[in-house]
Design a protein around this motif. Structure first.
Motif, PDB file in Angstrom:
ATOM      1  N   GLN A  98      -4.735   7.765 -27.695  1.00  0.00           N
ATOM      2  CA  GLN A  98      -4.457   6.333 -27.611  1.00  0.00           C
ATOM      3  C   GLN A  98      -2.960   6.067 -27.730  1.00  0.00           C
ATOM      4  O   GLN A  98      -2.402   5.244 -27.006  1.00  0.00           O
ATOM      5  CB  GLN A  98      -5.203   5.588 -28.718  1.00  0.00           C
ATOM      6  N   TYR A 112      -8.481  11.189 -30.732  1.00  0.00           N
ATOM      7  CA  TYR A 112      -8.485   9.969 -29.921  1.00  0.00           C
ATOM      8  C   TYR A 112      -7.283   9.095 -30.271  1.00  0.00           C
ATOM      9  O   TYR A 112      -6.688   8.473 -29.389  1.00  0.00           O
ATOM     10  CB  TYR A 112      -9.790   9.190 -30.125  1.00  0.00           C
ATOM     11  N   ILE A 125      -2.820   4.748 -24.219  1.00  0.00           N
ATOM     12  CA  ILE A 125      -3.453   3.431 -24.206  1.00  0.00           C
ATOM     13  C   ILE A 125      -2.588   2.357 -24.875  1.00  0.00           C
ATOM     14  O   ILE A 125      -2.407   1.276 -24.342  1.00  0.00           O
ATOM     15  CB  ILE A 125      -4.846   3.492 -24.885  1.00  0.00           C
ATOM     16  N   SER A 126      -2.035   2.682 -26.046  1.00  0.00           N
ATOM     17  CA  SER A 126      -1.298   1.660 -26.788  1.00  0.00           C
ATOM     18  C   SER A 126      -0.105   1.128 -26.009  1.00  0.00           C
ATOM     19  O   SER A 126       0.224  -0.062 -26.096  1.00  0.00           O
ATOM     20  CB  SER A 126      -0.839   2.218 -28.135  1.00  0.00           C
ATOM     21  N   SER A 135      -9.045  -0.476 -27.756  1.00  0.00           N
ATOM     22  CA  SER A 135      -9.206   0.809 -27.062  1.00  0.00           C
ATOM     23  C   SER A 135     -10.656   1.279 -27.065  1.00  0.00           C
ATOM     24  O   SER A 135     -11.033   2.121 -26.261  1.00  0.00           O
ATOM     25  CB  SER A 135      -8.291   1.866 -27.655  1.00  0.00           C
ATOM     26  N   PHE A 136     -11.505   0.758 -27.973  1.00  0.00           N
ATOM     27  CA  PHE A 136     -12.937   1.065 -27.905  1.00  0.00           C
ATOM     28  C   PHE A 136     -13.680   0.007 -27.085  1.00  0.00           C
ATOM     29  O   PHE A 136     -14.912   0.041 -27.002  1.00  0.00           O
ATOM     30  CB  PHE A 136     -13.544   1.117 -29.314  1.00  0.00           C
ATOM     31  N   ASP A 193      -9.112   4.244 -35.713  1.00  0.00           N
ATOM     32  CA  ASP A 193      -9.826   5.154 -34.795  1.00  0.00           C
ATOM     33  C   ASP A 193     -10.662   6.154 -35.593  1.00  0.00           C
ATOM     34  O   ASP A 193     -11.810   6.451 -35.242  1.00  0.00           O
ATOM     35  CB  ASP A 193      -8.826   5.919 -33.903  1.00  0.00           C
ATOM     36  N   THR A 208      -9.013   3.885 -20.868  1.00  0.00           N
ATOM     37  CA  THR A 208     -10.014   3.811 -21.938  1.00  0.00           C
ATOM     38  C   THR A 208     -11.272   4.586 -21.519  1.00  0.00           C
ATOM     39  O   THR A 208     -11.901   5.240 -22.352  1.00  0.00           O
ATOM     40  CB  THR A 208     -10.431   2.355 -22.278  1.00  0.00           C
ATOM     41  N   ALA A 224      -5.122  -5.240 -38.635  1.00  0.00           N
ATOM     42  CA  ALA A 224      -4.946  -3.821 -38.939  1.00  0.00           C
ATOM     43  C   ALA A 224      -5.588  -2.945 -37.865  1.00  0.00           C
ATOM     44  O   ALA A 224      -5.032  -1.926 -37.467  1.00  0.00           O
ATOM     45  CB  ALA A 224      -5.548  -3.505 -40.302  1.00  0.00           C
ATOM     46  N   ALA A 225      -6.754  -3.355 -37.367  1.00  0.00           N
ATOM     47  CA  ALA A 225      -7.498  -2.503 -36.433  1.00  0.00           C
ATOM     48  C   ALA A 225      -7.360  -2.977 -34.990  1.00  0.00           C
ATOM     49  O   ALA A 225      -8.054  -2.476 -34.106  1.00  0.00           O
ATOM     50  CB  ALA A 225      -8.972  -2.475 -36.830  1.00  0.00           C
ATOM     51  N   THR A 278      -3.584   2.046 -36.513  1.00  0.00           N
ATOM     52  CA  THR A 278      -4.438   2.243 -35.337  1.00  0.00           C
ATOM     53  C   THR A 278      -5.160   3.585 -35.415  1.00  0.00           C
ATOM     54  O   THR A 278      -6.372   3.667 -35.194  1.00  0.00           O
ATOM     55  CB  THR A 278      -3.585   2.175 -34.055  1.00  0.00           C
ATOM     56  N   ASP A 326      -5.403  -2.662 -32.267  1.00  0.00           N
ATOM     57  CA  ASP A 326      -5.253  -1.782 -31.097  1.00  0.00           C
ATOM     58  C   ASP A 326      -6.472  -0.877 -30.925  1.00  0.00           C
ATOM     59  O   ASP A 326      -6.865  -0.562 -29.792  1.00  0.00           O
ATOM     60  CB  ASP A 326      -3.974  -0.943 -31.218  1.00  0.00           C
ATOM     61  N   ALA A 327      -7.065  -0.468 -32.062  1.00  0.00           N
ATOM     62  CA  ALA A 327      -8.276   0.362 -31.984  1.00  0.00           C
ATOM     63  C   ALA A 327      -9.437  -0.443 -31.397  1.00  0.00           C
ATOM     64  O   ALA A 327     -10.192   0.050 -30.562  1.00  0.00           O
ATOM     65  CB  ALA A 327      -8.642   0.901 -33.356  1.00  0.00           C
TER      66      ALA A 327
END
Lengths: 62, 246
Positions: free
Chosen positions: B25, B21, B29-30, A56-57, B81, B219, A49-50, B77, A52-53
């Protein structure tokens, strides 16, 4: 009379100071738990679920 | 009720910053993550991955749930975030309130909040990622996940402690802050035995190398925006809504 007031207020400030520390600690604990579940929990469902996040972090992923 | 105000402020700050963000993203980014996933290899040779194999030939009968590509995946996503932003806002706002109560320093404003944002970027991105485990696209070789997560957590904790010592401690102790922050880097971040990608096709390697440098750049830009906005809004929230009683 005056000394009584001073000692009362000192006592009160002590107990409230403890409470302030407790409130800050609780807020940080809630934040850490949330960060763990979203960013670090190893369960596949949480990861998927998370995903891609997490990338990106720049959290460690996979 | 300081705790309630900290929680509510963090939720509002987190939603605003995380949404911003999340949109950054989505557009910047994605797309790089999706492009890298095209080159992912099958699960016999690489770590399990949920998105490369949703269409065909999957051998596991009990595939864990994952969001469908498209709107569902984008939604999860952005939601993630926002959740991470709320978590960071909880740290930031509660520590800012503690600063206002205890520190012999100027009270927090949106401006000093922005400076806290920069410090947070150092804690959560510059130290653990730029100086350690670089931002990477899916399919990059890396050391064992648990070791990297452990090092990441240690690095974040010691960098935060180091910055706090640098800022708050008396002059003669400030050097201790530098030492604390240096410890995880002297230990060294866990690295894979050989660097590279799971996919060994030269075309894939070239594409993934390019995608990795784009990903690193974007990023970094995204994190800078994220943390400065998060810090500024947290500073505003603390100035207006959060006061710890002494």
């Amino acid at each position: 009379m005056q000394s009584q007031t001073i000692s009362n207020s000192t006592e009160q400030s002590k107990s409230l100071t403890l409470s302030a520390a407790l409130q800050v600690f609780s807020a940080i604990a809630v934040g850490a738990a949330l960060l763990f579940v979203v960013g670090f929990a190893p369960m596949d469902v949480a990861h998927n679920a998370a995903h891609d996040a997490r990338h990106s972090f720049a959290f460690p992923c996979h | 009720m300081a705790f309630r105000n900290i929680l509510l402020s963090a939720i509002i700050v987190g939603i605003c910053t995380g949404l911003l963000y999340g949109l950054f993203q989505h557009f910047q980014i994605s797309t790089i993550i999706y492009a890298a996933e095209v080159y992912e290899v099958s699960e016999e040779t690489a770590a399990p991955h949920p998105h490369s194999d949703t269409t065909t030939h999957h051998e596991h009968s009990t595939e864990a749930w994952g969001p469908e590509d498209g709107a569902e995946r984008i939604g999860y996503t952005i939601g993630a975030d926002i959740a991470v932003a709320i978590a960071f806002a909880l740290f930031m706002i509660s520590l800012m309130a503690l600063h206002n109560l205890k520190a012999n320093k100027p009270q927090i404003t949106p401006m000093t909040g922005a400076a806290w944002g920069v410090a947070s970027m150092i804690v959560f991105f510059v130290a653990p990622a730029m100086f350690g485990l670089h931002p990477e696209v899916p399919g990059t070789e890396a050391a064992t996940l648990e070791n990297r997560q452990g090092w990441w957590s240690l690095c974040v904790a010691l960098t935060a402690a180091g910055i706090a010592v640098l800022y708050y401690a008396p002059a003669k102790l400030k050097l201790g802050g530098v030492v604390l922050a240096a410890v995880p880097h002297l230990m060294g971040a866990p690295m894979p035995e050989h660097h590279g990608f799971a996919n060994t096709d030269p075309v894939a390697i070239e594409a993934l190398t390019q995608l990795t440098s784009q990903f690193y750049l974007l990023t970094t830009v995204g994190m800078a925006i994220f943390f400065v906005v998060l810090g500024t809004l947290s500073g505003l929230a603390v100035q207006r809504f959060v006061k710890l009683d002494n």
